[in-house]
Write a protein that holds these residues in place. Structure first.
Motif, PDB file in Angstrom:
ATOM      1  N   ALA A 222     -20.504  21.824   0.458  1.00  0.00           N
ATOM      2  CA  ALA A 222     -21.139  21.537  -0.957  1.00  0.00           C
ATOM      3  C   ALA A 222     -19.884  19.188  -0.610  1.00  0.00           C
ATOM      4  O   ALA A 222     -21.645  18.706  -1.220  1.00  0.00           O
ATOM      5  CB  ALA A 222     -20.155  21.189  -2.099  1.00  0.00           C
TER       6      ALA A 222
ATOM      7  N   GLN B 283     -27.938  21.830  -3.360  1.00  0.00           N
ATOM      8  CA  GLN B 283     -27.637  20.650  -3.790  1.00  0.00           C
ATOM      9  C   GLN B 283     -27.393  19.285  -3.443  1.00  0.00           C
ATOM     10  O   GLN B 283     -27.505  18.229  -3.643  1.00  0.00           O
ATOM     11  CB  GLN B 283     -25.588  21.047  -3.434  1.00  0.00           C
ATOM     12  CG  GLN B 283     -25.090  21.759  -4.190  1.00  0.00           C
ATOM     13  CD  GLN B 283     -23.217  21.888  -3.168  1.00  0.00           C
ATOM     14  OE1 GLN B 283     -23.995  22.124  -1.708  1.00  0.00           O
ATOM     15  NE2 GLN B 283     -23.048  22.657  -4.368  1.00  0.00           N
TER      16      GLN B 283
ATOM     17  N   ILE C   7     -20.513  18.154  -7.334  1.00  0.00           N
ATOM     18  CA  ILE C   7     -20.992  19.176  -6.823  1.00  0.00           C
ATOM     19  C   ILE C   7     -19.979  20.516  -6.200  1.00  0.00           C
ATOM     20  O   ILE C   7     -18.981  20.064  -5.334  1.00  0.00           O
ATOM     21  CB  ILE C   7     -21.522  18.658  -5.335  1.00  0.00           C
ATOM     22  CG1 ILE C   7     -21.946  16.913  -5.696  1.00  0.00           C
ATOM     23  CG2 ILE C   7     -22.978  19.234  -5.478  1.00  0.00           C
ATOM     24  CD1 ILE C   7     -22.237  16.545  -3.878  1.00  0.00           C
TER      25      ILE C   7
ATOM     26  N   CYS D 117     -16.228  20.315  -2.329  1.00  0.00           N
ATOM     27  CA  CYS D 117     -15.375  20.916  -1.084  1.00  0.00           C
ATOM     28  C   CYS D 117     -16.377  21.387  -0.350  1.00  0.00           C
ATOM     29  O   CYS D 117     -17.414  21.953  -0.546  1.00  0.00           O
ATOM     30  CB  CYS D 117     -14.340  22.258  -1.532  1.00  0.00           C
ATOM     31  SG  CYS D 117     -13.648  21.059  -3.103  1.00  0.00           S
ATOM     32  N   GLY D 118     -15.822  21.957   0.855  1.00  0.00           N
ATOM     33  CA  GLY D 118     -16.438  22.647   2.228  1.00  0.00           C
ATOM     34  C   GLY D 118     -18.304  22.276   2.074  1.00  0.00           C
ATOM     35  O   GLY D 118     -18.423  20.524   2.401  1.00  0.00           O
TER      36      GLY D 118
ATOM     37  N   VAL E 222     -21.059  34.628   0.911  1.00  0.00           N
ATOM     38  CA  VAL E 222     -19.878  33.970   0.907  1.00  0.00           C
ATOM     39  C   VAL E 222     -20.151  32.711   1.846  1.00  0.00           C
ATOM     40  O   VAL E 222     -19.950  31.852   0.882  1.00  0.00           O
ATOM     41  CB  VAL E 222     -18.015  34.167   1.763  1.00  0.00           C
ATOM     42  CG1 VAL E 222     -17.516  33.107   1.939  1.00  0.00           C
ATOM     43  CG2 VAL E 222     -17.932  36.060   0.456  1.00  0.00           C
TER      44      VAL E 222
ATOM     45  N   VAL F 110     -13.590  29.395  -4.829  1.00  0.00           N
ATOM     46  CA  VAL F 110     -12.133  28.970  -4.598  1.00  0.00           C
ATOM     47  C   VAL F 110     -11.061  28.363  -5.834  1.00  0.00           C
ATOM     48  O   VAL F 110     -10.873  27.461  -6.133  1.00  0.00           O
ATOM     49  CB  VAL F 110     -11.861  28.015  -3.422  1.00  0.00           C
ATOM     50  CG1 VAL F 110     -10.362  27.683  -2.630  1.00  0.00           C
ATOM     51  CG2 VAL F 110     -12.447  29.163  -2.523  1.00  0.00           C
TER      52      VAL F 110
ATOM     53  N   LEU G 262     -18.761  23.813  10.906  1.00  0.00           N
ATOM     54  CA  LEU G 262     -18.029  25.042   9.358  1.00  0.00           C
ATOM     55  C   LEU G 262     -18.674  26.030   9.374  1.00  0.00           C
ATOM     56  O   LEU G 262     -18.320  26.968   9.442  1.00  0.00           O
ATOM     57  CB  LEU G 262     -17.889  23.771   7.981  1.00  0.00           C
ATOM     58  CG  LEU G 262     -17.851  24.711   6.888  1.00  0.00           C
ATOM     59  CD1 LEU G 262     -16.629  25.114   6.702  1.00  0.00           C
ATOM     60  CD2 LEU G 262     -18.141  24.351   5.893  1.00  0.00           C
ATOM     61  N   LYS G 263     -20.147  26.431   9.629  1.00  0.00           N
ATOM     62  CA  LYS G 263     -20.886  28.064   9.372  1.00  0.00           C
ATOM     63  C   LYS G 263     -20.561  28.540  10.501  1.00  0.00           C
ATOM     64  O   LYS G 263     -20.344  29.691   9.976  1.00  0.00           O
ATOM     65  CB  LYS G 263     -22.492  27.796   9.498  1.00  0.00           C
ATOM     66  CG  LYS G 263     -22.685  27.111   7.731  1.00  0.00           C
ATOM     67  CD  LYS G 263     -23.279  27.560   7.006  1.00  0.00           C
ATOM     68  CE  LYS G 263     -23.223  27.611   5.517  1.00  0.00           C
ATOM     69  NZ  LYS G 263     -22.222  27.250   5.135  1.00  0.00           N
TER      70      LYS G 263
HETATM   71  C1  F6R Z   1     -18.960  27.388   2.802  1.00  0.00           C
HETATM   72  C2  F6R Z   1     -18.767  27.514   1.420  1.00  0.00           C
HETATM   73  C3  F6R Z   1     -17.322  27.012   1.248  1.00  0.00           C
HETATM   74  C4  F6R Z   1     -17.676  26.412  -0.496  1.00  0.00           C
HETATM   75  C5  F6R Z   1     -16.713  25.401  -0.326  1.00  0.00           C
HETATM   76  C6  F6R Z   1     -16.468  24.839  -2.583  1.00  0.00           C
HETATM   77  O1  F6R Z   1     -20.316  28.103   3.418  1.00  0.00           O
HETATM   78  O2  F6R Z   1     -19.343  27.823   0.366  1.00  0.00           O
HETATM   79  O3  F6R Z   1     -16.598  25.351   1.768  1.00  0.00           O
HETATM   80  O4  F6R Z   1     -19.000  25.427  -0.006  1.00  0.00           O
HETATM   81  O5  F6R Z   1     -15.678  26.667  -0.996  1.00  0.00           O
HETATM   82  O6  F6R Z   1     -17.297  25.869  -2.888  1.00  0.00           O
HETATM   83  P1  F6R Z   1     -18.398  25.630  -4.347  1.00  0.00           P
HETATM   84  O7  F6R Z   1     -19.245  25.047  -4.293  1.00  0.00           O
HETATM   85  O8  F6R Z   1     -18.592  26.733  -5.470  1.00  0.00           O
HETATM   86  O9  F6R Z   1     -17.539  24.642  -4.908  1.00  0.00           O
END
Ligand code: F6R
Length: 368
Positions: A59, A163, A102, A56-57, A154, A365, A240-241
């Motif tokens: 990753a 990663q 990931i 997600c996101g 965050v 999350v 996204l950032k």
């Molecule tokens: C953006 C961010 C999120 C995470 C996403 C997945 O800066 O931090 O998009 O990348 O919530 O989180 P993980 O990698 O913990 O599964």
């Protein structure tokens, strides 16, 4: 504790060379890539006939970058999918499918469910994770830890670079096991990877420039990001950032898609960040991007160009030029992402927001 910085994220951005080095450490020994934390035999890697990357996101963006490298090095088909989509589909998987999950936190609910979904169908799951003993590695067949250290901000920064590096290790391990790369080629690729912490250290000298630039563009109503090839996921991540930290409308596009719609958004003064490929590495891509930039500049956009040092052909089209060190094409995201992280953080700070704790977001999350 913020290392003299106003916010953790900047400290973590500056820790990226070390984070990268820590992720790579110990994974090349006796002339071979070793994934020693990986409970997966060479034979298992040899039998893989398809790779799925789920995340997600941020990753997920690291996974998009992995696709270019893994397909190139191994000739295996790689699909990259958002965990929240993958888990509700009926993906075609079997015991020869390698699923790479990931997750920085290792607790993301959708990624965890994607892992369960994959294992129910007998696929082998390799987790790439930054948090020891988290749920996703516990439920996976094998794990490769990123060792980027704890991340307080965050927004993911150093764990994103870690990663990407871990994904490359998986790609090289697959190439080695399958014999699609000779041992000396694998060794050369690893040496290139090992040189990236020094390159990232050099990019950190762009922080001041990004800070000034941030003040200039902080009042814009939107920012667009363009890239091609591995620069495309970098553009998505840059956008996204900016969304999550500065609460601005930001979008990343594949530059080749410009003519298929997004060019209609270009108007006078709109900041457009362009991630350039190396002029030497991918000359064709480079020429195409130069032509894209000239088109948007002609329509009045303010071009902010991330380009390799000494790339003179792009200079006339760059209202702002941000130079990054030359690295091999596949590794470029490791350097080109860094100025975009700083830009987003500094725009957020200029707009008066809490960079480390953006509104409505959580570091981990665990709800769907
Ligand atoms: C953006 C961010 C999120 C995470 C996403 C997945 O800066 O931090 O998009 O990348 O919530 O989180 P993980 O990698 O913990 O599964």
């Amino acid at each position: 504790e913020k290392g003299g910085h106003d916010y953790f994220m900047l400290k973590e951005i500056e820790e990226q060379p070390e984070a990268l080095a820590n992720t790579l450490r110990g994974h090349f020994d006796g002339g071979r890539i070793v994934l020693d934390e990986q409970r997966m035999a060479d034979q298992d890697l040899r039998d893989v006939d398809k790779v799925f990357v789920v995340a997600c996101g941020t990753a997920y963006h690291s996974g998009l970058i992995a696709k270019y490298a893994i397909e190139h090095w191994t000739r295996l088909p790689v699909e990259v999918e958002l965990a929240s989509e993958f888990r509700y589909r009926d993906p075609v998987l079997d015991r020869d499918t390698l699923v790479v999950a990931i997750s920085q936190s290792g607790e993301t609910a959708d990624t965890l469910e994607a892992v369960r979904h994959a294992r129910e169908q007998k696929a082998r799951v390799l987790a790439i994770c930054n948090t020891n003993g988290a749920q996703i590695p516990r439920e996976s067949d094998a794990v490769l830890y990123t060792h980027a250290g704890p991340e307080v901000g965050v927004a993911a920064t150093k764990t994103f670079l870690a990663q990407i590096a871990a994904n490359f290790l998986v790609g090289l391990a697959l190439a080695q096991a399958r014999g699609t790369k000779y041992p000396d080629e694998v060794a050369r690729e690893f040496a290139e990877l090992e040189a990236t912490p020094a390159a990232v250290q050099k990019v950190l000298s762009t922080v001041e420039h990004m800070r000034t630039l941030a003040r200039d563009v902080a009042d814009s109503k939107a920012v667009l990001f363009l890239g091609r090839h591995v620069g495309f996921p970098v553009a998505l991540e840059g956008a996204l950032k900016l969304k999550e930290l500065a609460y601005m409308h930001a979008e990343g596009f594949a530059a080749g898609e410009l003519k298929h719609g997004p060019i209609a958004l270009i108007e006078s003064g709109l900041p457009v960040v362009v991630v350039m490929p190396s002029p030497k590495g991918r000359a064709v891509l480079h020429a195409k991007l130069v032509s894209n930039i000239s088109e948007i500049q002609a329509r009045g956009a303010r071009t902010i160009v991330i380009a390799e040092e000494g790339d003179d052909t792009v200079r006339p089209f760059a209202d702002e030029l941000v130079e990054v060190p030359a690295v091999p094409t596949l590794l470029q995201p490791l350097v080109s992402s860094v100025p975009l992280q700083v830009l987003a953080a500094e725009i957020a700070r200029t707009r008066g927001y809490d960079v480390d704790k953006p509104r409505n977001l959580a570091k981990s999350v665990t709800v769907e």
